[in-house]
Scaffold this active site. Structure first.
Site, PDB file in Angstrom:
ATOM      1  N   MET A  22      28.764   2.593 -34.619  1.00  0.00           N
ATOM      2  CA  MET A  22      28.516   3.468 -35.750  1.00  0.00           C
ATOM      3  C   MET A  22      27.652   2.804 -36.804  1.00  0.00           C
ATOM      4  SD  MET A  22      31.412   5.991 -37.151  1.00  0.00           S
ATOM      5  CE  MET A  22      32.318   4.745 -38.064  1.00  0.00           C
ATOM      6  N   ASP A  41      26.273  -8.505 -40.026  1.00  0.00           N
ATOM      7  CA  ASP A  41      27.240  -8.530 -38.932  1.00  0.00           C
ATOM      8  C   ASP A  41      27.501  -9.976 -38.555  1.00  0.00           C
ATOM      9  OD1 ASP A  41      28.747  -7.870 -36.489  1.00  0.00           O
ATOM     10  OD2 ASP A  41      27.780  -5.912 -36.648  1.00  0.00           O
ATOM     11  N   ASP A  65      29.910 -12.434 -42.825  1.00  0.00           N
ATOM     12  CA  ASP A  65      31.354 -12.425 -42.616  1.00  0.00           C
ATOM     13  C   ASP A  65      31.959 -11.732 -43.825  1.00  0.00           C
ATOM     14  OD1 ASP A  65      34.066 -12.889 -42.461  1.00  0.00           O
ATOM     15  OD2 ASP A  65      33.913 -15.061 -42.265  1.00  0.00           O
ATOM     16  N   VAL A  66      32.436 -10.499 -43.641  1.00  0.00           N
ATOM     17  CA  VAL A  66      32.862  -9.699 -44.784  1.00  0.00           C
ATOM     18  C   VAL A  66      34.103 -10.250 -45.470  1.00  0.00           C
ATOM     19  CG1 VAL A  66      31.809  -7.589 -43.889  1.00  0.00           C
ATOM     20  CG2 VAL A  66      34.220  -8.098 -43.362  1.00  0.00           C
ATOM     21  N   ASN A  92      31.094  -0.593 -43.492  1.00  0.00           N
ATOM     22  CA  ASN A  92      31.446  -0.062 -42.177  1.00  0.00           C
ATOM     23  C   ASN A  92      32.191  -1.063 -41.305  1.00  0.00           C
ATOM     24  OD1 ASN A  92      30.971   1.692 -39.616  1.00  0.00           O
ATOM     25  ND2 ASN A  92      29.946  -0.252 -39.137  1.00  0.00           N
ATOM     26  N   TYR A 158      46.313  -0.896 -38.740  1.00  0.00           N
ATOM     27  CA  TYR A 158      44.997  -0.305 -39.003  1.00  0.00           C
ATOM     28  C   TYR A 158      45.096   0.802 -40.047  1.00  0.00           C
ATOM     29  CZ  TYR A 158      40.429   1.793 -37.834  1.00  0.00           C
ATOM     30  OH  TYR A 158      39.150   2.281 -37.875  1.00  0.00           O
ATOM     31  N   LYS A 162      43.252   1.222 -43.717  1.00  0.00           N
ATOM     32  CA  LYS A 162      42.367   2.351 -43.998  1.00  0.00           C
ATOM     33  C   LYS A 162      42.902   3.243 -45.119  1.00  0.00           C
ATOM     34  CE  LYS A 162      39.043   1.415 -41.145  1.00  0.00           C
ATOM     35  NZ  LYS A 162      37.706   1.075 -41.648  1.00  0.00           N
ATOM     36  N   THR A 193      31.893   5.591 -29.063  1.00  0.00           N
ATOM     37  CA  THR A 193      31.351   4.240 -29.031  1.00  0.00           C
ATOM     38  C   THR A 193      32.255   3.392 -28.147  1.00  0.00           C
ATOM     39  OG1 THR A 193      32.642   3.363 -30.881  1.00  0.00           O
ATOM     40  CG2 THR A 193      30.598   4.533 -31.427  1.00  0.00           C
TER      41      THR A 193
END
Length: 265
Positions: A22, A41, A65-66, A92, A158, A162, A193
């Site tokens: 995505m 990424d 690296d977020v 994302n 998860y 979220k 995906t």
């Protein structure tokens, strides 16, 4: 790419998790609408390939690296140093696994929260100074999930992340509106995906449209929210799930332990 060619001309975006799935579709859509995009990424080879296909004039790749504030600072620096500004952030990047709560490893919960919730939090912190420095404010689009609007079996960790991102989005919209920075959230359902390959089908019996979505369908929504056409939208929550969250969950989401891991869908 949609018909809105040039809609984002002059804007600069940072998209996380952009090496595949995505995130890749979002990066391609933004470039197709005229934006210049920094793709972030941890998947270096894949990210560099996508950026190369988009062309040097339109895209740059940076390893991001977020979960690391310094890595965020570096990515924002690439955007500003290369293109002179930063107008759009798309949070994302995420990881995804499923497990019943009673079986979940607490270390996995912490890992998911760090990437899927702390990561976007750090991203908002990192981009705000650059957006404030511009005369047009900015737009932040946070990619949550159907698991961020309803309970789904096996999605304790998860879903917690979220749902947290949902709250972060609303609060950021309130705090940043005065700076002209809009913050909206998108809630994808099952998207076609690698993240949904374990389902083994593109049919979706609980979705009103009867099918799994395409990455491009989410990407076009994100591009709209990032554009000036959405100039009076902030704090909005848009479900891109084919109507799945309007009804009951399908059997394949209620039973079993489907396993997936990687960047968001």
């Amino acid at each position: 790419m949609s018909e809105w060619h040039g809609q984002l001309a002059g804007k600069v975006a940072l998209v996380t998790g952009a090496a595949r799935g995505m995130g890749e579709a979002i990066a391609r859509e933004l470039v197709g609408r005229g934006a210049r995009v920094v793709l972030g990424d941890v998947l270096v080879a894949e990210g560099e390939k996508v950026a190369g296909e988009l062309g040097d004039a339109a895209a740059r790749f940076v390893r991001l690296d977020v979960t690391d504030a310094a890595s965020w600072a570096g990515a924002v620096g690439v955007a500003v140093d290369t293109y002179g500004r930063l107008d759009i952030l798309v949070n994302n990047a995420a990881i995804y696994t499923t497990s019943p709560i009673v079986d979940e490893d607490p270390a996995q919960l912490e890992r998911i929260l760090k990437v899927d919730l702390v990561g976007p939090f750090l991203g908002v912190q990192a981009v705000v100074p650059a957006m404030r420095a511009g005369e047009r404010g900015g737009a932040i689009v946070n990619i949550s999930s159907q698991a961020g609007v309803q309970g789904i079996w096996g999605h304790g960790s998860y879903g917690a992340a979220k749902w947290g991102l949902r709250g972060l989005s609303r609060t950021a919209a309130l705090e940043l509106g005065g700076d002209g920075i809009r913050v909206n959230a998108v809630f994808p359902g099952a998207i076609d995906t690698a993240m949904t390959a374990h389902l083994g089908t593109t049919e979706h019996p609980a979705a009103a449209l009867g099918r799994i979505g395409r990455p491009e369908e989410v990407a076009s929504l994100v591009a709209f929210l990032a554009s000036d056409d959405a100039s009076y939208l902030t704090g909005a929550e848009v479900a891109a799930d084919g109507g799945a969250s309007a009804g009951r969950m399908p059997v394949f989401a209620q039973r079993g332990r489907g396993q997936g891991q990687g960047d968001e869908r």
